[in-house]
Design a protein around this motif. Structure first.
Motif, PDB file in Angstrom:
ATOM      1  N   VAL A  16       0.847  -1.204   0.000  1.00 47.76           N
ATOM      2  CA  VAL A  16       0.000   0.000   0.000  1.00 47.76           C
ATOM      3  C   VAL A  16       0.877   1.246   0.000  1.00 47.76           C
ATOM      4  O   VAL A  16       0.651   2.189  -0.764  1.00 47.76           O
ATOM      5  N   VAL A  17       1.890   1.249   0.856  1.00 49.81           N
ATOM      6  CA  VAL A  17       2.802   2.396   0.916  1.00 49.81           C
ATOM      7  C   VAL A  17       3.523   2.575  -0.428  1.00 49.81           C
ATOM      8  O   VAL A  17       3.717   3.701  -0.897  1.00 49.81           O
ATOM      9  N   MET A  18       3.913   1.467  -1.050  1.00 54.42           N
ATOM     10  CA  MET A  18       4.569   1.540  -2.363  1.00 54.42           C
ATOM     11  C   MET A  18       3.628   2.184  -3.376  1.00 54.42           C
ATOM     12  O   MET A  18       4.048   3.026  -4.180  1.00 54.42           O
ATOM     13  N   GLY A  19       2.359   1.848  -3.356  1.00 51.89           N
ATOM     14  CA  GLY A  19       1.388   2.473  -4.256  1.00 51.89           C
ATOM     15  C   GLY A  19       1.244   3.965  -4.003  1.00 51.89           C
ATOM     16  O   GLY A  19       1.180   4.771  -4.934  1.00 51.89           O
ATOM     17  N   VAL A  20       1.223   4.348  -2.727  1.00 54.61           N
ATOM     18  CA  VAL A  20       1.135   5.770  -2.380  1.00 54.61           C
ATOM     19  C   VAL A  20       2.385   6.504  -2.878  1.00 54.61           C
ATOM     20  O   VAL A  20       2.301   7.587  -3.472  1.00 54.61           O
ATOM     21  N   VAL A  21       3.549   5.919  -2.657  1.00 56.47           N
ATOM     22  CA  VAL A  21       4.802   6.557  -3.074  1.00 56.47           C
ATOM     23  C   VAL A  21       4.864   6.694  -4.587  1.00 56.47           C
ATOM     24  O   VAL A  21       5.261   7.746  -5.114  1.00 56.47           O
ATOM     25  N   ILE A  22       4.459   5.664  -5.310  1.00 59.23           N
ATOM     26  CA  ILE A  22       4.471   5.719  -6.771  1.00 59.23           C
ATOM     27  C   ILE A  22       3.577   6.857  -7.262  1.00 59.23           C
ATOM     28  O   ILE A  22       3.975   7.660  -8.118  1.00 59.23           O
ATOM     29  N   THR A  23       2.392   6.969  -6.719  1.00 57.49           N
ATOM     30  CA  THR A  23       1.468   8.029  -7.152  1.00 57.49           C
ATOM     31  C   THR A  23       1.976   9.400  -6.733  1.00 57.49           C
ATOM     32  O   THR A  23       1.852  10.371  -7.479  1.00 57.49           O
ATOM     33  N   PHE A  24       2.569   9.493  -5.546  1.00 60.22           N
ATOM     34  CA  PHE A  24       3.136  10.757  -5.076  1.00 60.22           C
ATOM     35  C   PHE A  24       4.253  11.232  -6.005  1.00 60.22           C
ATOM     36  O   PHE A  24       4.294  12.405  -6.395  1.00 60.22           O
ATOM     37  N   VAL A  25       5.148  10.344  -6.371  1.00 56.39           N
ATOM     38  CA  VAL A  25       6.247  10.715  -7.282  1.00 56.39           C
ATOM     39  C   VAL A  25       5.687  11.105  -8.649  1.00 56.39           C
ATOM     40  O   VAL A  25       6.152  12.070  -9.267  1.00 56.39           O
ATOM     41  N   TYR A  26       4.675  10.395  -9.119  1.00 56.98           N
ATOM     42  CA  TYR A  26       4.094  10.741 -10.417  1.00 56.98           C
ATOM     43  C   TYR A  26       3.439  12.120 -10.375  1.00 56.98           C
ATOM     44  O   TYR A  26       3.436  12.836 -11.384  1.00 56.98           O
ATOM     45  N   ASP A  27       2.896  12.508  -9.225  1.00 58.54           N
ATOM     46  CA  ASP A  27       2.327  13.848  -9.088  1.00 58.54           C
ATOM     47  C   ASP A  27       3.374  14.925  -9.343  1.00 58.54           C
ATOM     48  O   ASP A  27       3.060  15.989  -9.877  1.00 58.54           O
ATOM     49  N   TRP A  28       4.623  14.664  -8.966  1.00 65.25           N
ATOM     50  CA  TRP A  28       5.681  15.643  -9.244  1.00 65.25           C
ATOM     51  C   TRP A  28       5.901  15.782 -10.750  1.00 65.25           C
ATOM     52  O   TRP A  28       6.193  16.878 -11.243  1.00 65.25           O
ATOM     53  N   PHE A  29       5.759  14.691 -11.492  1.00 66.91           N
ATOM     54  CA  PHE A  29       5.826  14.791 -12.953  1.00 66.91           C
ATOM     55  C   PHE A  29       4.668  15.640 -13.476  1.00 66.91           C
ATOM     56  O   PHE A  29       4.840  16.436 -14.400  1.00 66.91           O
ATOM     57  N   LEU A  30       3.488  15.463 -12.890  1.00 65.91           N
ATOM     58  CA  LEU A  30       2.332  16.261 -13.310  1.00 65.91           C
ATOM     59  C   LEU A  30       2.554  17.745 -13.025  1.00 65.91           C
ATOM     60  O   LEU A  30       2.205  18.608 -13.845  1.00 65.91           O
ATOM     61  N   ILE A  31       3.144  18.041 -11.869  1.00 63.54           N
ATOM     62  CA  ILE A  31       3.443  19.439 -11.535  1.00 63.54           C
ATOM     63  C   ILE A  31       4.440  20.007 -12.530  1.00 63.54           C
ATOM     64  O   ILE A  31       4.267  21.127 -13.031  1.00 63.54           O
ATOM     65  N   LEU A  32       5.478  19.248 -12.835  1.00 62.04           N
ATOM     66  CA  LEU A  32       6.476  19.689 -13.809  1.00 62.04           C
ATOM     67  C   LEU A  32       5.833  19.942 -15.166  1.00 62.04           C
ATOM     68  O   LEU A  32       6.136  20.934 -15.833  1.00 62.04           O
ATOM     69  N   ARG A  33       4.925  19.081 -15.564  1.00 66.05           N
ATOM     70  CA  ARG A  33       4.254  19.252 -16.857  1.00 66.05           C
ATOM     71  C   ARG A  33       3.346  20.466 -16.876  1.00 66.05           C
ATOM     72  O   ARG A  33       3.143  21.069 -17.927  1.00 66.05           O
ATOM     73  N   LYS A  34       2.781  20.827 -15.728  1.00 63.78           N
ATOM     74  CA  LYS A  34       1.961  22.042 -15.669  1.00 63.78           C
ATOM     75  C   LYS A  34       2.843  23.285 -15.731  1.00 63.78           C
ATOM     76  O   LYS A  34       2.450  24.297 -16.312  1.00 63.78           O
ATOM     77  N   LEU A  35       4.011  23.209 -15.110  1.00 61.53           N
ATOM     78  CA  LEU A  35       4.908  24.362 -15.096  1.00 61.53           C
ATOM     79  C   LEU A  35       5.590  24.574 -16.447  1.00 61.53           C
ATOM     80  O   LEU A  35       5.727  25.700 -16.911  1.00 61.53           O
ATOM     81  N   ILE A  36       6.033  23.494 -17.051  1.00 59.18           N
ATOM     82  CA  ILE A  36       6.735  23.550 -18.330  1.00 59.18           C
ATOM     83  C   ILE A  36       5.964  22.684 -19.312  1.00 59.18           C
ATOM     84  O   ILE A  36       5.848  21.474 -19.118  1.00 59.18           O
ATOM     85  N   LYS A  37       5.433  23.296 -20.354  1.00 56.91           N
ATOM     86  CA  LYS A  37       4.642  22.547 -21.331  1.00 56.91           C
ATOM     87  C   LYS A  37       5.529  21.533 -22.056  1.00 56.91           C
ATOM     88  O   LYS A  37       6.627  21.853 -22.492  1.00 56.91           O
ATOM     89  N   HIS A  38       5.030  20.321 -22.160  1.00 57.96           N
ATOM     90  CA  HIS A  38       5.755  19.237 -22.811  1.00 57.96           C
ATOM     91  C   HIS A  38       5.006  18.810 -24.069  1.00 57.96           C
ATOM     92  O   HIS A  38       3.780  18.826 -24.107  1.00 57.96           O
ATOM     93  N   ASN A  39       5.766  18.363 -25.072  1.00 60.51           N
ATOM     94  CA  ASN A  39       5.103  17.731 -26.205  1.00 60.51           C
ATOM     95  C   ASN A  39       4.989  16.227 -25.921  1.00 60.51           C
ATOM     96  O   ASN A  39       5.477  15.730 -24.917  1.00 60.51           O
ATOM     97  N   MET A  40       4.343  15.529 -26.797  1.00 59.19           N
ATOM     98  CA  MET A  40       4.024  14.116 -26.557  1.00 59.19           C
ATOM     99  C   MET A  40       5.287  13.252 -26.443  1.00 59.19           C
ATOM    100  O   MET A  40       5.321  12.291 -25.663  1.00 59.19           O
ATOM    101  N   PHE A  41       6.335  13.600 -27.176  1.00 56.81           N
ATOM    102  CA  PHE A  41       7.580  12.824 -27.102  1.00 56.81           C
ATOM    103  C   PHE A  41       8.141  12.853 -25.688  1.00 56.81           C
ATOM    104  O   PHE A  41       8.488  11.810 -25.123  1.00 56.81           O
ATOM    105  N   TRP A  42       8.253  14.042 -25.095  1.00 57.63           N
ATOM    106  CA  TRP A  42       8.842  14.158 -23.763  1.00 57.63           C
ATOM    107  C   TRP A  42       7.947  13.552 -22.693  1.00 57.63           C
ATOM    108  O   TRP A  42       8.434  12.956 -21.715  1.00 57.63           O
ATOM    109  N   ILE A  43       6.640  13.673 -22.855  1.00 59.97           N
ATOM    110  CA  ILE A  43       5.727  13.031 -21.906  1.00 59.97           C
ATOM    111  C   ILE A  43       5.908  11.513 -21.951  1.00 59.97           C
ATOM    112  O   ILE A  43       6.016  10.854 -20.915  1.00 59.97           O
TER     113      ILE A  43
END
Length: 162
Positions: A16-43
């Motif tokens: 369960v903790v591993m699932g929470v950590v995985i989603t938490f880390v992915y949220d940082w990618f989402l924040i980065l994508r909101k701050l800096i626009k990415h094209n489909m290749f980089w995503i």
């Protein structure tokens, strides 16, 4: 409770903790994508690296705690952790962190603008001086060229008479 059951419950909680950590880390990618626009290749590239790292992390956890045996309750525990985090904290976390980082970046950008403004003025002043010098040198070059042409013509006339 038997030691085996305690070990299984602990393993489930780690999943369960591993699932929470995985989603938490992915949220940082989402924040980065909101701050800096990415094209489909980089995503796609970021997702590939992220999920490769997650796969290695999950494999390490399985190897360390369960001798590498995949158990379905592990997958269910990780899924439960991901869904739990996504429902309870993800949207709020992404919004708050994006807002904070955006405001910090905006503030730093304004400071850079204040610092760079005198440099822009100095560069424009140097550019104006360079243009003036270029025009003066061009006139000087034309003057010297005309004088040398006159001297060459005179020299030719003198040489042709002899």
């Amino acid at each position: 409770m038997s030691q085996d059951i305690i070990q299984e419950v602990t393993f489930f909680l780690h999943s369960v903790v591993m699932g929470v950590v995985i989603t938490f880390v992915y949220d940082w990618f989402l924040i980065l994508r909101k701050l800096i626009k990415h094209n489909m290749f980089w995503i796609s590239f970021e997702d590939f690296l992220f999920w490769t790292a997650c796969g290695l992390g999950v494999f390490y956890m399985l190897y360390r705690e369960n001798n590498g045996v995949l158990r379905w309750f592990t997958v269910l525990g990780a899924t439960f952790g991901m869904i739990l985090y996504k429902l309870l904290a993800s949207k709020i976390f992404v919004h708050i962190m994006y807002s904070i980082i955006y405001k910090i970046m905006w503030f730093l950008f304004r400071i850079v603008q204040i610092v760079v403004k005198p440099l822009k003025w100095i560069l424009s002043f140097i550019k104006r001086i360079a243009i003036i010098l270029k025009n003066k040198l061009k006139k000087c070059q034309n003057f010297i060229k005309n004088k040398l042409t006159c001297i060459l013509k005179t020299l030719k006339m003198v040489l042709c008479k002899h």
